[in-house]
Design a protein around this motif. Sequence first.
Motif, PDB file in Angstrom:
ATOM      1  N   SER A 221      28.529  74.489  83.086  1.00  0.00           N
ATOM      2  CA  SER A 221      27.490  73.638  82.506  1.00  0.00           C
ATOM      3  C   SER A 221      27.808  73.350  81.043  1.00  0.00           C
ATOM      4  CB  SER A 221      26.121  74.317  82.592  1.00  0.00           C
ATOM      5  OG  SER A 221      25.736  74.539  83.933  1.00  0.00           O
ATOM      6  N   LYS A 222      27.443  72.158  80.616  1.00  0.00           N
ATOM      7  CA  LYS A 222      27.510  71.793  79.203  1.00  0.00           C
ATOM      8  C   LYS A 222      26.090  71.556  78.708  1.00  0.00           C
ATOM      9  CE  LYS A 222      32.082  69.569  79.314  1.00  0.00           C
ATOM     10  NZ  LYS A 222      32.859  68.368  78.880  1.00  0.00           N
ATOM     11  N   ILE A 223      25.787  72.096  77.531  1.00  0.00           N
ATOM     12  CA  ILE A 223      24.427  72.061  77.011  1.00  0.00           C
ATOM     13  C   ILE A 223      24.355  71.091  75.834  1.00  0.00           C
ATOM     14  CG2 ILE A 223      22.455  73.469  76.303  1.00  0.00           C
ATOM     15  CD1 ILE A 223      23.830  74.386  78.904  1.00  0.00           C
ATOM     16  N   PHE A 224      23.303  70.253  75.851  1.00  0.00           N
ATOM     17  CA  PHE A 224      23.117  69.272  74.786  1.00  0.00           C
ATOM     18  C   PHE A 224      21.664  69.306  74.309  1.00  0.00           C
ATOM     19  CE2 PHE A 224      26.229  67.812  77.849  1.00  0.00           C
ATOM     20  CZ  PHE A 224      27.347  67.638  77.057  1.00  0.00           C
ATOM     21  N   LEU A 225      21.496  69.109  73.038  1.00  0.00           N
ATOM     22  CA  LEU A 225      20.176  69.128  72.416  1.00  0.00           C
ATOM     23  C   LEU A 225      19.885  67.755  71.834  1.00  0.00           C
ATOM     24  CD1 LEU A 225      18.113  71.428  72.050  1.00  0.00           C
ATOM     25  CD2 LEU A 225      19.096  71.856  69.801  1.00  0.00           C
ATOM     26  N   THR A 226      18.666  67.260  72.065  1.00  0.00           N
ATOM     27  CA  THR A 226      18.260  65.974  71.501  1.00  0.00           C
ATOM     28  C   THR A 226      16.759  66.031  71.232  1.00  0.00           C
ATOM     29  OG1 THR A 226      18.513  63.569  71.755  1.00  0.00           O
ATOM     30  CG2 THR A 226      17.730  64.776  73.672  1.00  0.00           C
ATOM     31  N   GLY A 227      16.207  64.980  70.637  1.00  0.00           N
ATOM     32  CA  GLY A 227      14.765  64.913  70.457  1.00  0.00           C
ATOM     33  C   GLY A 227      14.287  65.308  69.071  1.00  0.00           C
ATOM     34  N   GLY A 228      12.957  65.395  68.947  1.00  0.00           N
ATOM     35  CA  GLY A 228      12.291  65.501  67.653  1.00  0.00           C
ATOM     36  C   GLY A 228      12.730  66.644  66.761  1.00  0.00           C
ATOM     37  N   ILE A 229      12.872  67.873  67.307  1.00  0.00           N
ATOM     38  CA  ILE A 229      13.270  68.989  66.449  1.00  0.00           C
ATOM     39  C   ILE A 229      14.644  69.522  66.839  1.00  0.00           C
ATOM     40  CG2 ILE A 229      10.911  69.655  65.862  1.00  0.00           C
ATOM     41  CD1 ILE A 229      11.167  71.971  67.855  1.00  0.00           C
TER      42      ILE A 229
END
Length: 256
Positions: A221-229
């Motif tokens: 799995s590859k993990i990605f972060l996006t969004g407001g904080i």
Amino acid sequence: MYLLADIGNTRVKLAIFEKANMPIYYKAIEHSNALDLVNALNDIKNDYNDIEGVFYSSVSLKVNDLFEGSVDDCFAIKPYRVVHNDIKLKDNLYEPKDAVGIDRILSTYASIMLEGYNDKDKYASIVIDMGTATTISIMLSDFTFLGGMIISGTKTSYQALSNITSLPYYEIGPIESIPNPVNNNIKDAIMSGAIYNTIGTVNYAVMETKKYIKSKYNIRSKIFLTGGISNLRLLKCKVYPFLVLQGIYFNMIYKK
């Protein structure tokens, strides 16, 4: 040159894309303030006078008419609303298929386009979108959307706590850093608790999601972060702040 918009639960994100997959302009506006939206569109018109088209996605249907009318008045262009059938998937396992938020499909799609994909190196993209709700969405690198989970966002859980207890409510501005875990006043204690609640929940949820993907599909799995904080970098992973907008770009403009 295209104007793209991501209408979320609390904000409208505006971006200008040319031929590359990164925006040359970006602005987020609280959609409760119609005047700010109109002013932002007028500023874009003044600075970018060759807009060819406008595409947007939305999870807040009540804002659509305001957005479309404002764009039409400003640019004399009818915006195109991106829907599930516009996204080039191999499959969507959600039931019913159009019940999943369009933003979740677009963000996972974009993560795979940005990371690259081929038949010999299959993986699962796990996108954590930290907005009004914190969503964890999973798509295989062959563009099969699996699903995921929906968790209360940091500010949302904080507000819910004040609604059902005698604890006071404080308006929280932009969250720019992870707070001290030991606090000696109510305001900081509540805000700190809400943020650490998000950190703990997301970390455990991602860990269990990775285990499930490995056991069922035998891929990484590859993990990605996006969004407001997402700026807080709550996980050791890649941060892509414009994934929903880039999802619109890849489906509606890329190689057009």
